[in-house]
Every structure is written in C-alpha cells, then in structure tokens.
Design a protein around this motif. Structure first.
Motif: not given
Length: 355
Positions: A75-90
C-alpha cells in the motif's frame, strides 16, 4: 526525425545507461524490502555516494527495490514534511509524533536534513542523538542526510532516500528540512503533506503573511505551547490564522489549520495527526494525491536530468578547454557568464556531433 549521427550517439549513450540487474543490487534490494534496516542504511549510503560506479549501482538498486515492492502489492505510504525555523523544536516534535505513531502499530522512517559546511562539505548529522527514544524502536528508522551545499531545504538525494524508505515498507516517512525559513520550499516536491512548525512569538501578522514556506504549508503547528510560553503560543497561532485570510490557498477546499502543541508534554500531537489524515483523505477523494505524485516525479526526473547533463558536460574535454579559455574574460568583465554558458553548450553539442 533523428539524424544519422545523433541516432548513433543516442544508441551508444543508452547502452551505457541501461539499467541491468546485478546480484549485488538484487540482494540489497531484497534485503531492504524485507525490512532489514541495515540493508536500508547501506542502500542510502550507496545512493548518496559521489562515485560514478556507485551512482550506476544506485540506479539499479532503486529500480529493483521499487519493482520488488510493487510486486508485493504494498500500500501507499504517507510522506510528511516538517519545516520551520531554528528553535522551533522540530527534532523533539518528530520524536514525540513518531513515538505516538509507533504505539499505534505504524512503521516510521525519519529523513533529517542537516546543513553542510561550505568549506569542508562535512555535516554534524546529530539528529539521531536528539531522538534517542525513537531510534531504539524496532519499527522506526532515522537517517540524517547532508545537504551537500544544495539549496531548497533538502539534499540532492532526499527524494531517492524517501523512495527507498517507501520500498522498505515504512507506513509514514517524515522529512525534516534544514531550518532556514522562507526560501526552503523544495520540500513540497517530495512530500504529500507539509507541516510548518513554529516557536511561540515568532513575529506578527506581517511575518505570517510572508510568501515562501508559509504559502506551501498544509498545516501550521505552534510548538512549545506550555507553561510560561502558552499565551505567546496562542498569540502566534492567532497571527497565522489571520494571515491565511489574505494568502492564496493551494486548494479551495482546504484552509490550513493552525494548531497548538507541546512536544515536551505530548499535547496536541494526536490532534495534529488527525488533521494529517483528514488532509490526505481529501486529496485521495479528489484524485489529487496521484496527481501530486505525478507532478513530483516529473520535477525530480527533470532535476536529475539537469544534474546529469551538467556533470557529463563538465567532464567533456572540449568543454573544459573552452571554459579555461574564457576565465580571464570573465574575470575582466568583458564577457558575461550567460554568454559564456551558451558557448560551453555549443562546445558540448559540437563534441557530441563529432563523436
């Protein structure tokens, strides 16, 4: 109609580029498709290698792995991106989300992009050390990848790494971009859903209405919404909600939700994932998920074409001689780089015709 000389050239080039199965690629592909994390790590190392012979092996490997995966009816997977500035706690947020998903029986892969030194080309690649709990989970895989000087928030091989993780059977692939902010929008060409993670008090409405990564976001989450920062987080969320009233929406049916969460306390994580599933459902129901992936495949195909043509041209002897002969004129300002590039293209095409 193809002329005689170009037809011969194309046949010769295709014979060198044809993807031929090798025992090495086949065994490695079978290993990673079976869920062997060591084999997946080896495959990614091969894809990231700058050696010409490794590049050819990587092409065969990727093709083999995807073919194996398709034959299994995966089955297909979910591709999720996480973006944000430094210090956001990614990294902390990704670990909290990853642990929740693993608890629900999901296999999670994390591809974390780290900036490379412009002088040495090296990267710290320390994200795995910041996700200690998730890295110990047997159903999780974490890989840090250097940008290698590539702009756009990703590395040159991020898309290939994502495809390998998909072939390895991971249900959710999370891609963490370099935290540089507004210009890092190439992530949209790799993932299905993009979450913009922000720290509290990250500016006012003006900041929220800026173009770039904000317009690309499908979901916005204000992290660290706990303790003394809770009120600041609420104000930041309100600013971004107001900003979306003025930004052009990607889809008329979807206004990006702005949520509060705390990776430290674990609050808001499940609510955010519910929004991810809701968004994916909307895309699939309208046939937009397949359309999006077709567009992404085309983008990366042309990106690789551009890179491979550039590499082949720069290895060409006639191009090298022509480039050397124009260096002084470029330095003296009597020749522009655009015209110089045109002349290099002419030299490359001329060498192809004469070969």
């Amino acid at each position: 109609k193809i002329s005689h000389f170009s037809e011969k050239y194309l046949i010769r080039q295709l014979s060198t580029l044809s993807v031929k199965t090798t025992p090495f690629a086949s065994n490695l592909a079978k290993g990673l498709v079976s869920g062997d994390r060591r084999q997946l790590a080896r495959a990614i190392t091969l894809v990231e290698s700058k050696k010409a012979e490794d590049s050819r092996k990587a092409d065969v490997l990727l093709d083999e792995a995807l073919s194996f995966r398709k034959s299994l009816g995966a089955k297909e997977c979910v591709r999720m991106g996480i973006a944000g500035p430094p210090g956001a706690g990614k990294s902390t947020f990704i670990e909290a989300l990853g642990m929740k998903l693993v608890e629900h029986g999901k296999k999670v892969a994390v591809v974390s992009i780290d900036p490379s030194s412009v002088r040495t080309g090296g990267s710290i690649l320390g994200d795995k050390t910041r996700m200690t709990e998730l890295s110990r989970e047997k159903n999780a895989f974490i890989r840090a990848c250097p940008t290698g000087g590539v702009l756009g928030g990703l590395s040159a091989h991020t898309n290939s790494v994502v495809l390998l993780c998909q072939a390895a059977g991971y249900d959710i692939i999370i891609v963490e971009t370099v935290g540089l902010g507004q210009s890092e929008v190439e992530i949209e060409q790799t993932v299905d859903v993009l979450t913009l993670l922000l720290p509290p008090a990250n500016g006012d409405e003006l900041q929220g209405s800026k173009k770039g990564i904000v317009e690309s976001a499908d979901i916005v989450a204000v992290n660290k919404a706990d303790g003394d920062l809770l009120q600041n987080a609420k104000r930041t969320a309100a600013d971004y909600r107001n900003a979306f009233n003025f930004n052009r929406l990607k889809f008329p049916f979807w206004v990006p939700p702005v949520l509060l969460c705390s990776a430290k306390d674990g609050t808001g994580i499940e609510e955010l994932w519910a929004e991810v599933e809701k968004y994916m459902g909307e895309l699939e129901a309208r046939g937009l998920l397949m359309e999006k992936r077709i567009s992404q495949g085309r983008y990366w195909m042309l990106k690789h074409l551009e890179r491979q043509l550039s590499q082949r041209a720069l290895r060409n002897r006639m191009v090298q001689l022509k480039a050397g002969s124009m260096e002084r004129d470029l330095a003296a300002g009597v020749l522009g780089p655009r015209l110089a590039a045109e002349r290099l293209i002419e030299s490359f095409v001329s060498s192809i015709k004469s070969s």
